[in-house]
Design a protein around this motif. Structure first.
Motif, PDB file in Angstrom:
ATOM      1  N   ASN A  60       0.833  -1.210   0.000  1.00  0.00           N
ATOM      2  CA  ASN A  60       0.000   0.000   0.000  1.00  0.00           C
ATOM      3  C   ASN A  60       0.865   1.257   0.000  1.00  0.00           C
ATOM      4  O   ASN A  60       0.382   2.343   0.306  1.00  0.00           O
ATOM      5  N   HIS A  61       2.152   1.113  -0.349  1.00  0.00           N
ATOM      6  CA  HIS A  61       2.979   2.280  -0.648  1.00  0.00           C
ATOM      7  C   HIS A  61       2.439   2.955  -1.903  1.00  0.00           C
ATOM      8  O   HIS A  61       1.808   2.310  -2.756  1.00  0.00           O
ATOM      9  N   ASP A  62       2.713   4.244  -2.059  1.00  0.00           N
ATOM     10  CA  ASP A  62       2.250   4.923  -3.265  1.00  0.00           C
ATOM     11  C   ASP A  62       3.149   4.566  -4.449  1.00  0.00           C
ATOM     12  O   ASP A  62       4.250   4.025  -4.296  1.00  0.00           O
ATOM     13  N   ASP A  63       2.635   4.856  -5.658  1.00  0.00           N
ATOM     14  CA  ASP A  63       3.365   4.497  -6.870  1.00  0.00           C
ATOM     15  C   ASP A  63       4.703   5.217  -6.965  1.00  0.00           C
ATOM     16  O   ASP A  63       5.661   4.674  -7.527  1.00  0.00           O
ATOM     17  N   ALA A  64       4.777   6.431  -6.438  1.00  0.00           N
ATOM     18  CA  ALA A  64       6.024   7.190  -6.529  1.00  0.00           C
ATOM     19  C   ALA A  64       7.162   6.436  -5.842  1.00  0.00           C
ATOM     20  O   ALA A  64       8.320   6.491  -6.293  1.00  0.00           O
ATOM     21  N   TYR A  65       6.857   5.748  -4.758  1.00  0.00           N
ATOM     22  CA  TYR A  65       7.882   4.956  -4.075  1.00  0.00           C
ATOM     23  C   TYR A  65       8.133   3.637  -4.787  1.00  0.00           C
ATOM     24  O   TYR A  65       9.272   3.281  -5.093  1.00  0.00           O
ATOM     25  N   PHE A  69      11.475   1.844  -6.193  1.00  0.00           N
ATOM     26  CA  PHE A  69      12.009   0.754  -5.391  1.00  0.00           C
ATOM     27  C   PHE A  69      12.070  -0.534  -6.198  1.00  0.00           C
ATOM     28  O   PHE A  69      13.076  -1.258  -6.167  1.00  0.00           O
ATOM     29  N   LEU A  70      11.013  -0.822  -6.955  1.00  0.00           N
ATOM     30  CA  LEU A  70      11.007  -2.012  -7.805  1.00  0.00           C
ATOM     31  C   LEU A  70      11.520  -1.695  -9.210  1.00  0.00           C
ATOM     32  O   LEU A  70      12.419  -2.361  -9.717  1.00  0.00           O
ATOM     33  N   GLY A  71      10.936  -0.672  -9.836  1.00  0.00           N
ATOM     34  CA  GLY A  71      11.258  -0.392 -11.231  1.00  0.00           C
ATOM     35  C   GLY A  71      12.701  -0.001 -11.461  1.00  0.00           C
ATOM     36  O   GLY A  71      13.302  -0.384 -12.475  1.00  0.00           O
ATOM     37  N   ASP A  72      13.275   0.756 -10.532  1.00  0.00           N
ATOM     38  CA  ASP A  72      14.673   1.174 -10.671  1.00  0.00           C
ATOM     39  C   ASP A  72      15.654   0.213 -10.005  1.00  0.00           C
ATOM     40  O   ASP A  72      16.862   0.474  -9.974  1.00  0.00           O
ATOM     41  N   GLY A  73      15.127  -0.872  -9.454  1.00  0.00           N
ATOM     42  CA  GLY A  73      15.993  -1.930  -8.939  1.00  0.00           C
ATOM     43  C   GLY A  73      16.574  -1.710  -7.562  1.00  0.00           C
ATOM     44  O   GLY A  73      17.488  -2.441  -7.149  1.00  0.00           O
ATOM     45  N   TYR A  74      16.058  -0.737  -6.803  1.00  0.00           N
ATOM     46  CA  TYR A  74      16.581  -0.527  -5.451  1.00  0.00           C
ATOM     47  C   TYR A  74      16.408  -1.772  -4.576  1.00  0.00           C
ATOM     48  O   TYR A  74      17.212  -2.012  -3.661  1.00  0.00           O
ATOM     49  N   ILE A  75      15.379  -2.544  -4.851  1.00  0.00           N
ATOM     50  CA  ILE A  75      15.122  -3.737  -4.043  1.00  0.00           C
ATOM     51  C   ILE A  75      16.324  -4.677  -4.027  1.00  0.00           C
ATOM     52  O   ILE A  75      16.593  -5.336  -3.015  1.00  0.00           O
ATOM     53  N   HIS A  76      17.073  -4.727  -5.120  1.00  0.00           N
ATOM     54  CA  HIS A  76      18.173  -5.679  -5.210  1.00  0.00           C
ATOM     55  C   HIS A  76      19.357  -5.291  -4.325  1.00  0.00           C
ATOM     56  O   HIS A  76      20.213  -6.139  -4.040  1.00  0.00           O
ATOM     57  N   SER A  77      19.420  -4.015  -3.904  1.00  0.00           N
ATOM     58  CA  SER A  77      20.530  -3.570  -3.056  1.00  0.00           C
ATOM     59  C   SER A  77      20.057  -3.138  -1.674  1.00  0.00           C
ATOM     60  O   SER A  77      20.852  -2.586  -0.899  1.00  0.00           O
ATOM     61  N   GLU A 106      23.998  -0.205  -0.977  1.00  0.00           N
ATOM     62  CA  GLU A 106      23.047  -0.250   0.136  1.00  0.00           C
ATOM     63  C   GLU A 106      22.868   1.128   0.763  1.00  0.00           C
ATOM     64  O   GLU A 106      21.763   1.494   1.177  1.00  0.00           O
ATOM     65  N   ARG A 107      23.929   1.894   0.810  1.00  0.00           N
ATOM     66  CA  ARG A 107      23.812   3.253   1.346  1.00  0.00           C
ATOM     67  C   ARG A 107      22.944   4.122   0.435  1.00  0.00           C
ATOM     68  O   ARG A 107      22.187   4.969   0.916  1.00  0.00           O
ATOM     69  N   ARG A 108      23.030   3.893  -0.867  1.00  0.00           N
ATOM     70  CA  ARG A 108      22.169   4.641  -1.796  1.00  0.00           C
ATOM     71  C   ARG A 108      20.700   4.303  -1.562  1.00  0.00           C
ATOM     72  O   ARG A 108      19.836   5.188  -1.618  1.00  0.00           O
ATOM     73  N   VAL A 109      20.418   3.035  -1.298  1.00  0.00           N
ATOM     74  CA  VAL A 109      19.037   2.638  -1.003  1.00  0.00           C
ATOM     75  C   VAL A 109      18.571   3.298   0.288  1.00  0.00           C
ATOM     76  O   VAL A 109      17.431   3.785   0.380  1.00  0.00           O
ATOM     77  N   THR A 110      19.435   3.326   1.286  1.00  0.00           N
ATOM     78  CA  THR A 110      19.091   3.952   2.558  1.00  0.00           C
ATOM     79  C   THR A 110      18.779   5.425   2.373  1.00  0.00           C
ATOM     80  O   THR A 110      17.804   5.957   2.940  1.00  0.00           O
ATOM     81  N   GLU A 111      19.568   6.106   1.571  1.00  0.00           N
ATOM     82  CA  GLU A 111      19.320   7.522   1.291  1.00  0.00           C
ATOM     83  C   GLU A 111      18.023   7.714   0.514  1.00  0.00           C
ATOM     84  O   GLU A 111      17.258   8.655   0.763  1.00  0.00           O
ATOM     85  N   PHE A 112      17.771   6.842  -0.448  1.00  0.00           N
ATOM     86  CA  PHE A 112      16.514   6.905  -1.192  1.00  0.00           C
ATOM     87  C   PHE A 112      15.327   6.743  -0.254  1.00  0.00           C
ATOM     88  O   PHE A 112      14.357   7.510  -0.301  1.00  0.00           O
TER      89      PHE A 112
END
Length: 254
Positions: A60-65, A69-77, A106-112
């Motif tokens: 139930n996160h919004d599409d902007a997130y 997170f999924l489309g740009d591949g942040y989930i993988h890191s 991983e730090r980039r994901v944390t910042e995102f």
């Protein structure tokens, strides 16, 4: 009956993904967690989670997130994804702040996540039933709740949250989930293949020509993104798309 017991009974009896998810998100929001992600794959291989098209993801996160997170591949890191792949149970996101070995990715994901207001919460990693499966949930606290505030919530309600989350996860495994829709006829021919019938048998049973049966099998393979009928049966069974109680309510007939 206690409130928790009544809620668990409602989760267990939920007839659809939508009902299950609505029940759970409402209750979790009442406890302070208003953004959730549940993910599950049967195609894990080492650190790979398989083809994203084969994942089951509820959020139930919004599409902007989620688009990033999924489309740009942040989930993988994501550091908590790394934790979930290596562990079972629940982990506070304070683990990230206290970890000295985060990679640059991983730090980039944390910042995102921080830029998107995803800053306080818990990750729950569910016990796998095989080496190929993995399920996990990320529960994010409402804006304005710090990680210290989350720890206070967890001290009071953490056990109940773990139980509810595990019931939701186990219930998810039993419900039909059409990542790639099959028609009623495609499901029927796959069900007969699963019962050991050959094309001629299926044609006789369904009063179709063998060529029509082969057409439905081919379309089922294409819909499921596999190369063989055996793989189609396996994938359809993984997503509870076969032998369902009310096939007329889902998909089209031909």
């Amino acid at each position: 009956m206690t409130k928790l017991a009544a809620h668990l009974e409602a989760l267990i009896n939920a007839p659809t993904f939508e009902t299950l998810w609505d029940l759970h998100t409402v209750r979790m929001a009442e406890l302070g967690f208003d953004r959730l992600i549940y993910g599950f794959t049967r195609y894990r291989s080492g650190d790979s989670l398989g083809d994203p098209q084969d994942w089951v993801v509820l959020t139930n996160h919004d599409d902007a997130y989620m688009d990033r997170f999924l489309g740009d591949g942040y989930i993988h890191s994501a550091p908590m994804v790394r934790w979930a792949l290596a562990n079972d149970g629940a982990c506070s996101w304070s683990w990230i702040a206290n970890s000295d070995n985060l990679t640059p990715a991983e730090r980039r994901v944390t910042e995102f996540n921080r830029s998107m207001g995803v800053v306080a919460g818990y990750t729950i990693s569910f016990r796998s039933v095989s080496q190929r499966t993995k399920g996990a949930a990320a529960i994010t606290a409402r804006a304005g709740i710090s990680q210290d505030g989350v720890e206070d919530i967890w001290a009071e309600h953490g056990e109940a949250i773990r139980v509810m989350s595990n019931v939701v996860y186990l219930k998810m495994l039993t419900l039909p989930h059409a990542t790639r829709n099959l028609t009623k006829r495609q499901r029927e021919v796959l069900e007969w293949v699963a019962d050991g019938k050959i094309t001629q048998d299926i044609a006789t049973i369904l009063d179709l020509t063998p060529a029509t049966v082969e057409k439905h099998l081919r379309l089922a393979r294409e819909a499921l993104g596999v190369g063989t009928t055996a793989q189609a049966v396996l994938k359809a069974s993984f997503y509870n798309e076969m032998f369902i109680l009310d096939p007329d309510s889902r998909g089209t007939d031909e």
